[in-house]
Write a protein that holds these residues in place. Structure first.
Motif, PDB file in Angstrom:
ATOM      1  N   LEU A 139       3.405  36.038  18.898  1.00 13.00           N
ATOM      2  CA  LEU A 139       2.725  35.696  17.643  1.00 13.00           C
ATOM      3  C   LEU A 139       3.163  36.596  16.496  1.00 13.00           C
ATOM      4  O   LEU A 139       2.956  36.280  15.330  1.00 13.00           O
ATOM      5  N   ARG A 167       6.538  27.653   2.889  1.00  9.45           N
ATOM      6  CA  ARG A 167       6.909  26.421   3.605  1.00  9.45           C
ATOM      7  C   ARG A 167       7.678  25.463   2.697  1.00  9.45           C
ATOM      8  O   ARG A 167       8.638  24.824   3.128  1.00  9.45           O
ATOM      9  N   ARG A 207      13.253  29.971   7.805  1.00 14.50           N
ATOM     10  CA  ARG A 207      12.112  30.811   8.215  1.00 14.50           C
ATOM     11  C   ARG A 207      12.577  32.221   8.563  1.00 14.50           C
ATOM     12  O   ARG A 207      11.934  33.209   8.211  1.00 14.50           O
ATOM     13  N   GLN A 211       0.072  28.433   8.112  1.00 14.35           N
ATOM     14  CA  GLN A 211       0.768  27.341   8.800  1.00 14.35           C
ATOM     15  C   GLN A 211       2.181  27.779   9.207  1.00 14.35           C
ATOM     16  O   GLN A 211       3.173  27.075   8.977  1.00 14.35           O
ATOM     17  N   LEU A 212       2.238  28.964   9.801  1.00 15.97           N
ATOM     18  CA  LEU A 212       3.485  29.492  10.363  1.00 15.97           C
ATOM     19  C   LEU A 212       3.255  29.807  11.842  1.00 15.97           C
ATOM     20  O   LEU A 212       2.118  30.026  12.269  1.00 15.97           O
ATOM     21  N   ASP A 213       4.352  29.861  12.615  1.00 19.35           N
ATOM     22  CA  ASP A 213       4.237  30.101  14.060  1.00 19.35           C
ATOM     23  C   ASP A 213       4.109  31.577  14.411  1.00 19.35           C
ATOM     24  O   ASP A 213       3.632  31.922  15.485  1.00 19.35           O
ATOM     25  N   TYR A 214       4.604  32.428  13.530  1.00 22.35           N
ATOM     26  CA  TYR A 214       4.538  33.876  13.794  1.00 22.35           C
ATOM     27  C   TYR A 214       4.573  34.609  12.464  1.00 22.35           C
ATOM     28  O   TYR A 214       4.968  34.050  11.439  1.00 22.35           O
ATOM     29  N   LEU A 271      -2.236  32.915  11.015  1.00 25.44           N
ATOM     30  CA  LEU A 271      -1.146  31.968  11.285  1.00 25.44           C
ATOM     31  C   LEU A 271      -1.550  30.542  10.901  1.00 25.44           C
ATOM     32  O   LEU A 271      -0.766  29.790  10.320  1.00 25.44           O
ATOM     33  N   LYS A 272      -2.802  30.190  11.199  1.00 24.43           N
ATOM     34  CA  LYS A 272      -3.295  28.846  10.880  1.00 24.43           C
ATOM     35  C   LYS A 272      -3.368  28.663   9.357  1.00 24.43           C
ATOM     36  O   LYS A 272      -3.038  27.604   8.818  1.00 24.43           O
ATOM     37  N   GLU A 287      -4.505  34.707  14.788  1.00 21.70           N
ATOM     38  CA  GLU A 287      -4.357  33.239  14.848  1.00 21.70           C
ATOM     39  C   GLU A 287      -4.925  32.573  13.590  1.00 21.70           C
ATOM     40  O   GLU A 287      -4.399  31.565  13.120  1.00 21.70           O
TER      41      GLU A 287
END
Length: 326
Positions: free
Chosen positions: A162, A69, A79, A110-113, A106-107, A103
């Protein structure tokens, strides 16, 4: 195809692509110092790596995600330049647990996929908070899960956006066939991450995977650590092999660079793990030379069919993958 430090991705069967050179981020949580994953990934992105191989069970995905990030935020990469592979651990095989596990990754990142999500091992363990569950006597607590049902839950994660691509790891031919022949298969596995290096070239599994458009991702491409708790120490250290040493001298390279280049030229993705900045840089410097056909054949001839990573502690699991020839 000309491989360069900037362009060395190969196509996957689902239309996406994977960089041939990646960085493994496994570090023993008991011995790796805090921040080592973060520092390694930052250095690697600056060097030119775009492919990172991680897992929830490495306990450092928060560091890897932070580094990615920050390098996106400072404009070094976008990204879409980054290829991240995450893994479904053994305690999350029941279909209802698959999406929550992804999930969680991903959490943590801290990425969307993620770009690739793979079943880390075909072995299901008893679900729960303990990633390595045992009973009071120290016996491993296994779980019976249908790998095809696990795969269907992964397909739903891809459909939900995801994850871009789905794959497996440490699957043998029989286990791959189980997925490939699954009635109503929506998304084929694009990759199989397995041990692969000059002492263990995996010719039969490689041929089978090529026939089925499955890319081999080679872990431990330089041999592996000498941790006797999970490694076969009878195997001689790969990087001391005379043939690799003499090839390295010819090209003014290291034996590690020769071993990595060998797999690269075979179309095998390599993910050497290192937290050492010098090694991270050196491992990436494999695009300015190539091995001749004769050298490739000679190195292929080093194959001893010896596996460093045997995972013998789980050899009594009904889905232990290494009893089969390949």
């Amino acid at each position: 195809m000309e491989l360069t430090a900037e362009k060395h991705s190969i196509p996957l069967s689902d239309g996406n692509s994977i960089p041939l050179m990646g960085l493994g981020t496994y570090g023993d949580p008991r011995t790796s110092h805090k921040g080592s994953g973060y520092e390694a990934v930052k250095v690697a992105i600056e060097v030119g790596y775009r492919h990172f191989d991680g897992a929830l069970v490495y306990f450092n995905e928060h560091e890897v995600g932070q580094a990615i990030r920050e390098k996106i935020a400072d404009g070094t990469v976008k990204r879409e330049d980054i290829f991240y592979c995450g893994k479904l651990w053994n305690t999350f095989h029941p279909p209802a647990l698959v999406r929550p596990a992804l999930e969680k990754t991903l959490k943590t990142l801290q990425l969307d996929y993620v770009d690739l999500y793979i079943v880390e091992l075909p072995l299901a363990f008893k679900p729960g908070d303990d990633f390595y569950p045992r009973d009071a006597n120290g016996k491993w607590l296994y779980h019976e899960t249908d790998l095809c049902a696990t795969w269907e839950a992964l397909e739903a994660c891809k459909d939900a956006g995801l994850v871009k691509s789905l794959g497996v790891s440490n699957f043998n031919k029989r286990q791959l066939e189980m997925i490939l022949n699954k009635p109503g298969l929506k998304h084929r596995p694009v990759s199989n991450q397995v041990e692969c290096h000059p002492y263990f070239t995996q010719p039969k599994l490689m041929e089978y995977c090529q026939q089925n458009d499955i890319v081999i991702v080679g872990y431990s491409p330089l041999g592996t650590s000498r941790d006797e708790s999970w490694v076969n120490l009878k195997c001689p250290p790969l990087l001391e092999d005379e043939l690799l040493v003499s090839a390295a001298k010819r090209y003014n390279k290291t034996t590690a660079q020769v071993a990595l280049r060998f797999n690269l030229q075979r179309g095998v993705v390599v993910i050497p793990k290192s937290f050492n900045p010098d090694h991270i840089r050196q491992n990436f410097e494999i695009f300015d030379f190539s091995l001749s056909e004769d050298e490739m054949k000679a190195i292929e001839g080093l194959n001893k069919n010896i596996r460093f990573v045997e995972l013998r502690m789980w050899a009594d699991h009904p889905e232990y993958p290494f009893h089969d020839e390949y």
